[in-house]
Design a protein around this motif. Sequence first.
Motif, PDB file in Angstrom:
ATOM      1  N   ASN A  51      51.791  25.247  22.930  1.00 31.62           N
ATOM      2  CA  ASN A  51      52.900  26.075  22.467  1.00 31.62           C
ATOM      3  C   ASN A  51      52.837  27.496  23.021  1.00 31.62           C
ATOM      4  N   ARG A  52      51.643  28.053  23.110  1.00 36.71           N
ATOM      5  CA  ARG A  52      51.503  29.455  23.519  1.00 36.71           C
ATOM      6  C   ARG A  52      51.365  29.646  25.026  1.00 36.71           C
ATOM      7  N   GLN A  53      51.027  28.591  25.745  1.00 34.48           N
ATOM      8  CA  GLN A  53      51.048  28.588  27.207  1.00 34.48           C
ATOM      9  C   GLN A  53      50.385  29.821  27.834  1.00 34.48           C
ATOM     10  N   PRO A  54      49.126  30.089  27.526  1.00 36.27           N
ATOM     11  CA  PRO A  54      48.497  31.308  28.037  1.00 36.27           C
ATOM     12  C   PRO A  54      48.374  31.354  29.558  1.00 36.27           C
ATOM     13  N   ILE A  55      48.270  30.207  30.209  1.00 30.35           N
ATOM     14  CA  ILE A  55      48.142  30.203  31.672  1.00 30.35           C
ATOM     15  C   ILE A  55      49.404  30.771  32.311  1.00 30.35           C
ATOM     16  N   GLN A  56      50.562  30.312  31.870  1.00 28.80           N
ATOM     17  CA  GLN A  56      51.806  30.835  32.408  1.00 28.80           C
ATOM     18  C   GLN A  56      52.090  32.247  31.912  1.00 28.80           C
ATOM     19  N   ALA A  57      51.836  32.486  30.621  1.00 29.53           N
ATOM     20  CA  ALA A  57      52.201  33.774  30.026  1.00 29.53           C
ATOM     21  C   ALA A  57      51.424  34.929  30.642  1.00 29.53           C
ATOM     22  N   LEU A  58      50.120  34.775  30.787  1.00 29.85           N
ATOM     23  CA  LEU A  58      49.300  35.868  31.307  1.00 29.85           C
ATOM     24  C   LEU A  58      49.560  36.115  32.789  1.00 29.85           C
ATOM     25  N   GLU A  59      49.907  35.069  33.508  1.00 25.87           N
ATOM     26  CA  GLU A  59      50.302  35.247  34.909  1.00 25.87           C
ATOM     27  C   GLU A  59      51.622  36.004  34.982  1.00 25.87           C
ATOM     28  N   PHE A  60      52.587  35.618  34.142  1.00 25.25           N
ATOM     29  CA  PHE A  60      53.909  36.239  34.179  1.00 25.25           C
ATOM     30  C   PHE A  60      53.844  37.730  33.878  1.00 25.25           C
ATOM     31  N   ILE A  61      53.066  38.115  32.881  1.00 20.02           N
ATOM     32  CA  ILE A  61      53.046  39.524  32.498  1.00 20.02           C
ATOM     33  C   ILE A  61      52.282  40.396  33.495  1.00 20.02           C
ATOM     34  N   GLY A  62      51.600  39.778  34.441  1.00 15.97           N
ATOM     35  CA  GLY A  62      50.934  40.542  35.483  1.00 15.97           C
ATOM     36  C   GLY A  62      49.506  40.918  35.192  1.00 15.97           C
ATOM     37  N   LEU A  63      48.845  40.191  34.290  1.00 17.77           N
ATOM     38  CA  LEU A  63      47.445  40.478  34.003  1.00 17.77           C
ATOM     39  C   LEU A  63      46.591  40.302  35.257  1.00 17.77           C
ATOM     40  N   LYS A  64      45.670  41.233  35.501  1.00 14.23           N
ATOM     41  CA  LYS A  64      44.678  41.132  36.567  1.00 14.23           C
ATOM     42  C   LYS A  64      43.297  41.258  35.941  1.00 14.23           C
ATOM     43  N   ASP A  65      42.307  40.637  36.576  1.00 22.53           N
ATOM     44  CA  ASP A  65      40.985  40.601  35.949  1.00 22.53           C
ATOM     45  C   ASP A  65      40.227  41.916  36.031  1.00 22.53           C
ATOM     46  N   ASP A  66      40.808  42.944  36.704  1.00 22.73           N
ATOM     47  CA  ASP A  66      40.149  44.245  36.786  1.00 22.73           C
ATOM     48  C   ASP A  66      40.887  45.320  35.983  1.00 22.73           C
ATOM     49  N   MET A  67      41.745  44.905  35.076  1.00 26.30           N
ATOM     50  CA  MET A  67      42.536  45.853  34.289  1.00 26.30           C
ATOM     51  C   MET A  67      41.784  46.377  33.072  1.00 26.30           C
ATOM     52  N   LYS A  68      42.176  47.574  32.647  1.00 22.17           N
ATOM     53  CA  LYS A  68      41.784  48.093  31.336  1.00 22.17           C
ATOM     54  C   LYS A  68      42.924  47.753  30.383  1.00 22.17           C
TER      55      LYS A  68
END
Length: 258
Positions: A51-68
């Motif tokens: 239901n929450r689809q974190p794989i698609q959601a976090l990609e869509f919002i532009g999360l990067k693994d080096d972010m604060k």
Amino acid sequence: MKNKKILIGLASLGLFSSFASLANLTPLQEKVWAAMKMEHRTEVDTARDRNRQPIQALEFIGLKDDMKVIEFAPGNGWYTKILAPVLKDNGELHLAYSEKWLADFDDLLKVDEISKAKKLPIELSWNRTESRYQLGDLSFGISDADMVLNIREYHNFNQEDKAKLNKATFDSLKPGGTYVIIDHSRRHMAPETHELRRREDAVKVILEVQAAGFILEKSSDMFYRPDDELGYEVGRKSVTGNTDRFTLVFKKPINIES
């Protein structure tokens, strides 16, 4: 072999709907998927993945693994358990919550993959009379965050506190930083009622956040649910776990007039 196993797992969960999306798994999505499979996540957590689809959601919002990243009001830590491992090596995760409620995260923060997440105490309490959060003086004490996440919590504030929250978020982000709001949908211009108290009118949210100085960058219909009639409390059996939700991604302008 590693990518093949990941793709098979994603397909079995129904997290991707087409071969094309399976064939183009990004590095960020691979990290999110790996975090989703870690032992610190419970069966209750994983039951919500479809239901929450974190794989698609976090990609869509532009999360990067080096972010604060500031995760505002993380609740029971459902997203924390995914975000912390993704950001562990190169980024930072700050949990903005009441100091009292942050104490509930002590055991989770002992888990190696979560241990680098940082507590960020703020003046936040629960108003039982209004069934809303209540903010005191609000400052995140950070001015160079890359992203602030407000996931299914915006509805929990009155207008005064929403303005306070949006301003504090603006001040916490670096120019070009991202403010993400995901919340349960309310029909546009529907009146405020107890039944609708945990739903938000996306148009009103956009106007409120823009008034704080943000620019709307994009939105998504990934959580569109045609069988949610938008008229019932989100905890009712007919809609719980299947609410229509909007996803809004705002940017702090790079060039800010003084």
